[in-house]
Design a protein around this motif. Structure first.
Motif, PDB file in Angstrom:
ATOM      1  N   ASP A   1      40.530  72.780  -9.204  1.00  0.00           N
ATOM      2  CA  ASP A   1      41.179  71.651 -10.038  1.00  0.00           C
ATOM      3  C   ASP A   1      40.753  72.012 -11.367  1.00  0.00           C
ATOM      4  OD1 ASP A   1      42.112  70.675  -7.754  1.00  0.00           O
ATOM      5  OD2 ASP A   1      40.283  69.536  -7.290  1.00  0.00           O
ATOM      6  N   VAL A   2      41.518  70.962 -12.210  1.00  0.00           N
ATOM      7  CA  VAL A   2      41.359  71.162 -13.710  1.00  0.00           C
ATOM      8  C   VAL A   2      41.290  69.743 -14.241  1.00  0.00           C
ATOM      9  CG1 VAL A   2      42.706  71.860 -15.859  1.00  0.00           C
ATOM     10  CG2 VAL A   2      43.017  73.114 -13.569  1.00  0.00           C
ATOM     11  N   LEU A   3      40.342  69.706 -15.071  1.00  0.00           N
ATOM     12  CA  LEU A   3      40.005  68.461 -15.885  1.00  0.00           C
ATOM     13  C   LEU A   3      39.883  68.451 -17.301  1.00  0.00           C
ATOM     14  CD1 LEU A   3      38.725  65.524 -15.697  1.00  0.00           C
ATOM     15  CD2 LEU A   3      36.412  67.040 -15.298  1.00  0.00           C
TER      16      LEU A   3
ATOM     17  N   GLU B   1      46.446  72.466  -6.457  1.00  0.00           N
ATOM     18  CA  GLU B   1      45.452  72.021  -7.408  1.00  0.00           C
ATOM     19  C   GLU B   1      45.753  70.690  -8.087  1.00  0.00           C
ATOM     20  OE1 GLU B   1      44.249  76.492  -9.160  1.00  0.00           O
ATOM     21  OE2 GLU B   1      45.426  75.038 -10.255  1.00  0.00           O
TER      22      GLU B   1
ATOM     23  N   VAL C   1      36.043  62.738  -9.470  1.00  0.00           N
ATOM     24  CA  VAL C   1      36.012  64.186  -9.430  1.00  0.00           C
ATOM     25  C   VAL C   1      34.866  64.535  -8.826  1.00  0.00           C
ATOM     26  CG1 VAL C   1      36.612  66.327 -10.632  1.00  0.00           C
ATOM     27  CG2 VAL C   1      37.491  64.299 -11.518  1.00  0.00           C
TER      28      VAL C   1
ATOM     29  N   THR D   1      34.465  71.602  -7.861  1.00  0.00           N
ATOM     30  CA  THR D   1      35.720  71.560  -7.315  1.00  0.00           C
ATOM     31  C   THR D   1      36.841  72.280  -8.564  1.00  0.00           C
ATOM     32  OG1 THR D   1      35.997  69.220  -8.249  1.00  0.00           O
ATOM     33  CG2 THR D   1      35.452  69.612  -5.901  1.00  0.00           C
ATOM     34  N   CYS D   2      36.287  72.338 -10.056  1.00  0.00           N
ATOM     35  CA  CYS D   2      37.167  72.624 -10.967  1.00  0.00           C
ATOM     36  C   CYS D   2      36.858  74.159 -11.399  1.00  0.00           C
ATOM     37  CB  CYS D   2      36.858  71.616 -12.237  1.00  0.00           C
ATOM     38  SG  CYS D   2      37.168  69.943 -11.828  1.00  0.00           S
ATOM     39  N   ARG D   3      38.104  74.656 -11.682  1.00  0.00           N
ATOM     40  CA  ARG D   3      37.879  76.002 -12.358  1.00  0.00           C
ATOM     41  C   ARG D   3      37.928  76.004 -13.914  1.00  0.00           C
ATOM     42  NH1 ARG D   3      43.117  78.154 -13.445  1.00  0.00           N
ATOM     43  NH2 ARG D   3      44.849  76.894 -12.809  1.00  0.00           N
TER      44      ARG D   3
ATOM     45  N   VAL E   1      37.654  73.286 -17.500  1.00  0.00           N
ATOM     46  CA  VAL E   1      37.269  71.808 -17.923  1.00  0.00           C
ATOM     47  C   VAL E   1      37.441  72.080 -19.380  1.00  0.00           C
ATOM     48  CG1 VAL E   1      35.534  69.966 -18.193  1.00  0.00           C
ATOM     49  CG2 VAL E   1      35.692  71.106 -15.972  1.00  0.00           C
TER      50      VAL E   1
END
Length: 303
Positions: A37-39, A60, A119, A123-125, A127
């Motif tokens: 995911d992306v944040l 995603e 979140v 989980t994120c690739r 940020v």
């Protein structure tokens, strides 16, 4: 290279997201097969979010977190938002985002301190941290980014070196010095880093940069690490070729010659007119003298 319609959209949206970082975001979000995911912590009016949204893959989730027009959690943060983000509203963000995308990202409307409620860990690739500039809040954002990032995930910190944001610099370099954050590269505005091994991504980045004539880069040694510095290459002014210089000089010479011929002809005409006028005066002078004498004799009594 960004698509023309995306470039036009980014130019329309207010904010501070320079071309170098646009290229780097595009590369970090597109390279490799790493899924996650992306944040974005702090989204302002959506300039960077719009670009990020174009690189989110199927399955995603893209999440943005911002106070928008809500009250800040403390007086210092409230003064900061009032001073710097008085025009920010959620409606304006959503309008800007939907001018490019069909659907909105997941929106967490509140301080970044609540992001871990929304979140999950690991989980994120990618940020992007661009929220409060106050040390206490940025320190919290650093820890949140570390929690949600996967092992090889990348975090981008905005304003890591600006003179008006010393709190960001302190929190970021503190993480580098004492909390395992490994810088990958820097632009004039952002620092890109990971809590994993930076070497593989740096190698791929350098290969990509070698193919980009619009960007310059160099590497610096930081102890046992290296740091890649990147910026946009200034476009050189087009140099006039010798042939074009000769053509320009020939044109100027032709124009000067024509003007000189015109001035010479006008001078010649003026001289001829003066000679003619002088001749007429010399011929008419005696005639006028005799006419005046005749008239005087005719009008004098006894003559």
């Amino acid at each position: 290279m960004l698509a023309p319609d995306l470039t036009a959209a980014l130019e329309r949206i207010p904010g501070w997201f320079w071309p170098t970082d646009q290229r780097l975001f595009e590369w970090f979000l597109s390279e490799g097969d790493n899924r996650g995911d992306v944040l974005e912590l702090g989204t302002y009016l959506g300039k960077s979010a719009v670009l990020i949204g174009t690189r989110v893959r199927q399955s995603e989730t893209f999440t943005v977190c911002d106070l928008f027009e809500s009250d800040a959690p403390d007086a210092h943060n409230d003064a900061e938002t009032t001073r710097s983000y008085s025009t920010l509203t959620r409606d304006r963000f959503e309008q800007n985002y939907l001018s490019v995308h069909e659907t909105l990202p997941e929106i967490v409307h509140g301080p970044t301190s609540i992001i871990l409620d929304h979140v999950g860990a690991d989980t994120c690739r990618f940020v992007h941290v661009d929220a409060s500039h106050l040390y206490t809040h940025v320190k919290g954002d650093v820890l949140a980014a570390r929690t949600v990032l996967k092992e090889d995930g990348v975090v981008a910190f905005d304003d890591y070196r600006s003179e008006h944001t010393p709190g960001v610099a302190l929190a970021v370099w503190e993480a580098v010095a004492g909390h395992g954050l490994a810088p990958i590269c820097v632009s004039t505005q952002k620092l890109y880093a990971t809590w994993g091994d930076p070497s593989p991504v740096q190698e791929r980045l350098l290969d990509w940069l070698a193919s980009r004539p619009d960007l310059w880069h160099t590497t610096d040694v930081l102890g046992e690490r290296i740091l890649v510095r990147i910026n946009q290459r200034k476009k050189p002014k087009p140099a006039a070729s010798p042939a074009s210089d000769l053509e320009r000089l020939a044109t100027e010479l032709r124009q000067t010659t024509a003007e000189l011929k015109k001035a010479t002809a006008e001078s010649r005409n003026a001289v001829q007119a003066l000679k003619k006028a002088t001749k007429e005066v010399s011929v008419l002078g005696p005639v006028a003298h005799r006419a005046a004498g005749w008239l005087r004799r005719r009008t004098t009594p006894g003559k």
